[in-house]
Design a protein around this motif. Sequence first.
Motif, PDB file in Angstrom:
ATOM      1  N   LEU A   6      -7.933  -1.832   3.358  1.00 55.75           N
ATOM      2  CA  LEU A   6      -7.521  -0.461   3.144  1.00 55.75           C
ATOM      3  C   LEU A   6      -7.640  -0.120   1.666  1.00 55.75           C
ATOM      4  CD1 LEU A   6      -5.893   1.560   4.998  1.00 55.75           C
ATOM      5  CD2 LEU A   6      -3.888   0.610   3.886  1.00 55.75           C
ATOM      6  N   PHE A   7      -8.135   1.004   1.347  1.00 56.47           N
ATOM      7  CA  PHE A   7      -8.143   1.442  -0.048  1.00 56.47           C
ATOM      8  C   PHE A   7      -7.104   2.550  -0.160  1.00 56.47           C
ATOM      9  CE2 PHE A   7      -9.582   3.582  -3.838  1.00 56.47           C
ATOM     10  CZ  PHE A   7      -9.956   2.533  -4.649  1.00 56.47           C
ATOM     11  N   LEU A   8      -5.989   2.205  -0.758  1.00 58.39           N
ATOM     12  CA  LEU A   8      -4.810   3.060  -0.715  1.00 58.39           C
ATOM     13  C   LEU A   8      -4.599   3.727  -2.063  1.00 58.39           C
ATOM     14  CD1 LEU A   8      -2.364   3.382   1.323  1.00 58.39           C
ATOM     15  CD2 LEU A   8      -1.241   1.681  -0.087  1.00 58.39           C
ATOM     16  N   THR A   9      -4.381   5.002  -2.057  1.00 53.06           N
ATOM     17  CA  THR A   9      -4.107   5.672  -3.328  1.00 53.06           C
ATOM     18  C   THR A   9      -2.874   6.548  -3.205  1.00 53.06           C
ATOM     19  OG1 THR A   9      -6.466   5.743  -3.692  1.00 53.06           O
ATOM     20  CG2 THR A   9      -5.143   7.090  -5.140  1.00 53.06           C
ATOM     21  N   ILE A  10      -1.902   6.256  -4.035  1.00 52.41           N
ATOM     22  CA  ILE A  10      -0.687   7.060  -4.036  1.00 52.41           C
ATOM     23  C   ILE A  10      -0.502   7.575  -5.461  1.00 52.41           C
ATOM     24  CG2 ILE A  10       1.804   7.081  -3.611  1.00 52.41           C
ATOM     25  CD1 ILE A  10       1.340   4.325  -2.202  1.00 52.41           C
ATOM     26  N   ILE A  11      -0.181   8.795  -5.612  1.00 56.18           N
ATOM     27  CA  ILE A  11       0.066   9.310  -6.963  1.00 56.18           C
ATOM     28  C   ILE A  11       1.507   9.795  -7.053  1.00 56.18           C
ATOM     29  CG2 ILE A  11      -0.583  11.032  -8.689  1.00 56.18           C
ATOM     30  CD1 ILE A  11      -3.365  11.025  -7.461  1.00 56.18           C
ATOM     31  N   ALA A  28      -7.191  -2.601  -4.547  1.00 57.49           N
ATOM     32  CA  ALA A  28      -8.573  -2.991  -4.848  1.00 57.49           C
ATOM     33  C   ALA A  28      -8.586  -4.464  -5.187  1.00 57.49           C
ATOM     34  CB  ALA A  28      -9.109  -2.177  -6.021  1.00 57.49           C
ATOM     35  N   MET A  29      -9.747  -5.106  -5.064  1.00 54.10           N
ATOM     36  CA  MET A  29      -9.908  -6.530  -5.359  1.00 54.10           C
ATOM     37  C   MET A  29      -8.845  -7.354  -4.630  1.00 54.10           C
ATOM     38  SD  MET A  29     -11.131  -6.463  -9.317  1.00 54.10           S
ATOM     39  CE  MET A  29     -12.477  -5.371  -9.796  1.00 54.10           C
ATOM     40  N   ILE A  43      -6.592   8.302 -15.946  1.00 51.56           N
ATOM     41  CA  ILE A  43      -6.315   7.514 -14.723  1.00 51.56           C
ATOM     42  C   ILE A  43      -7.506   7.598 -13.781  1.00 51.56           C
ATOM     43  CG2 ILE A  43      -4.964   7.456 -12.581  1.00 51.56           C
ATOM     44  CD1 ILE A  43      -2.623   7.113 -14.079  1.00 51.56           C
ATOM     45  N   ASP A  44      -8.095   8.778 -13.652  1.00 51.08           N
ATOM     46  CA  ASP A  44      -9.272   8.920 -12.783  1.00 51.08           C
ATOM     47  C   ASP A  44     -10.422   8.046 -13.282  1.00 51.08           C
ATOM     48  OD1 ASP A  44      -7.882  10.645 -11.235  1.00 51.08           O
ATOM     49  OD2 ASP A  44      -8.811  12.469 -12.030  1.00 51.08           O
ATOM     50  N   THR A  45     -10.603   8.007 -14.608  1.00 48.71           N
ATOM     51  CA  THR A  45     -11.656   7.153 -15.167  1.00 48.71           C
ATOM     52  C   THR A  45     -11.356   5.690 -14.853  1.00 48.71           C
ATOM     53  OG1 THR A  45     -11.825   8.742 -16.981  1.00 48.71           O
ATOM     54  CG2 THR A  45     -12.970   6.652 -17.284  1.00 48.71           C
ATOM     55  N   LEU A  46     -10.091   5.297 -14.982  1.00 50.73           N
ATOM     56  CA  LEU A  46      -9.718   3.901 -14.719  1.00 50.73           C
ATOM     57  C   LEU A  46      -9.986   3.526 -13.256  1.00 50.73           C
ATOM     58  CD1 LEU A  46      -6.276   3.675 -16.616  1.00 50.73           C
ATOM     59  CD2 LEU A  46      -8.503   2.869 -17.427  1.00 50.73           C
ATOM     60  N   ALA A  51     -13.243   0.756  -9.022  1.00 52.03           N
ATOM     61  CA  ALA A  51     -14.101   0.825  -7.834  1.00 52.03           C
ATOM     62  C   ALA A  51     -15.512   0.341  -8.166  1.00 52.03           C
ATOM     63  CB  ALA A  51     -14.134   2.254  -7.299  1.00 52.03           C
ATOM     64  N   ARG A  52     -16.008   0.715  -9.349  1.00 48.57           N
ATOM     65  CA  ARG A  52     -17.359   0.295  -9.752  1.00 48.57           C
ATOM     66  C   ARG A  52     -17.439  -1.231  -9.875  1.00 48.57           C
ATOM     67  NH1 ARG A  52     -20.081  -0.939 -14.237  1.00 48.57           N
ATOM     68  NH2 ARG A  52     -18.312  -0.768 -15.655  1.00 48.57           N
TER      69      ARG A  52
END
Length: 326
Positions: A6-11, A28-29, A43-46, A51-52
């Motif tokens: 799962l790729f989970l994102t909570i803000i 991730a990882m 944060i978006d850049t990080l 992901a990259r």
Amino acid sequence: MKKIILFLTIIILFLSGCARNTHETVFAMDTVMDLTLNDGDVIDTLTGEIARLENIFSPTRDDSEVSRINAHGGADVLSPDMQNALKKSMGYAAETGGAFDPTLDPLVKLWSHEAVPKRADIADALVKCGYLNIKYDGTRLTLPRGGGLNLGGIAKGYTSDVLKKVLVDNSIKSAILSLGGNVVAHGSRSDGTPWVVGVADPDGGANATLGTLRVSDKFVIASGDYERYFMQDGRRYHHIIDAHSGAPSTSDLREAVIVCEDGAMGDAYSTALFVMGSTRAIEFWRAHNNFEMILVTKNHKVIVSKGLLDSFTLDNGGYSYETCAR
Ligand code: ADP
Ligand code: MG
């Protein structure tokens, strides 16, 4: 070793002191990552960088660069990050006498089934491993037949270096990033006091600590036997392999924590020192002046290197305290 795909994102937005911090949790990882700083764009850049890099280093994604390399027995061209991480890994492998070894994929896979493998299968995997068996001239990489890279012991540390650079390039003064056991304590807290990082108690539950570290502008990186393991016949089999035996390391350590200024190095060293055990780890520390460490032994001793005496506090009565000097 549960694999959560799962790729989970909570803000979450919250107030800390007078600075408005943005907090984001990313899966991730194969681990939970927490990013806290006061700039949403950064944060978006990080998260983009995470992901990259996951697309390069993930051993579980068939389309990652490392999986493609392993499927083809090598590669003629490596991405700049793969080149960089591989060069560093080979250097740390040589420096640690193979205690850290980026070529253990056949063994890592063999031990990933939550059961002790057959002796013959371990012997078979062992001959496909070993950093001295790969050919890498800085461009072209050739693996031994059946061999495979596994950069799980350095990928998060390498990623933390890339994230630290994003923070510096964007003039971020204060941030704390936690990449599952790899912490980037960037600058200090917004009130100017050091960041406080908990050191996990291997005997405790998920959030139990045995002490705290106060640090500014440091990487704090831990390896241990308490998060990823299975039990068989009353014995614990964890995820850090000793390349000599082909089995999870059986040193006297339960945890090795590195405090330093280079994430990839700290990640490689924490894995290596855990495999070495306390006596060799102390010798290694004495021979290097670019890191400090905390070692937690199976008999509940916490060994703290001299440079951390002012920043580490043991606050768990279940452990005795020892220091080591040069
Ligand atoms: P974690 O990933 O839990 O933070 P480590 O940094 O110590 O812990 O890395 C362990 C991972 O590295 C393993 O899951 C495996 O992918 C790989 N690995 C296992 N043994 C070694 C070793 N001796 N040297 C380098 N990498 C290893
Ligand atoms: Mg590591």
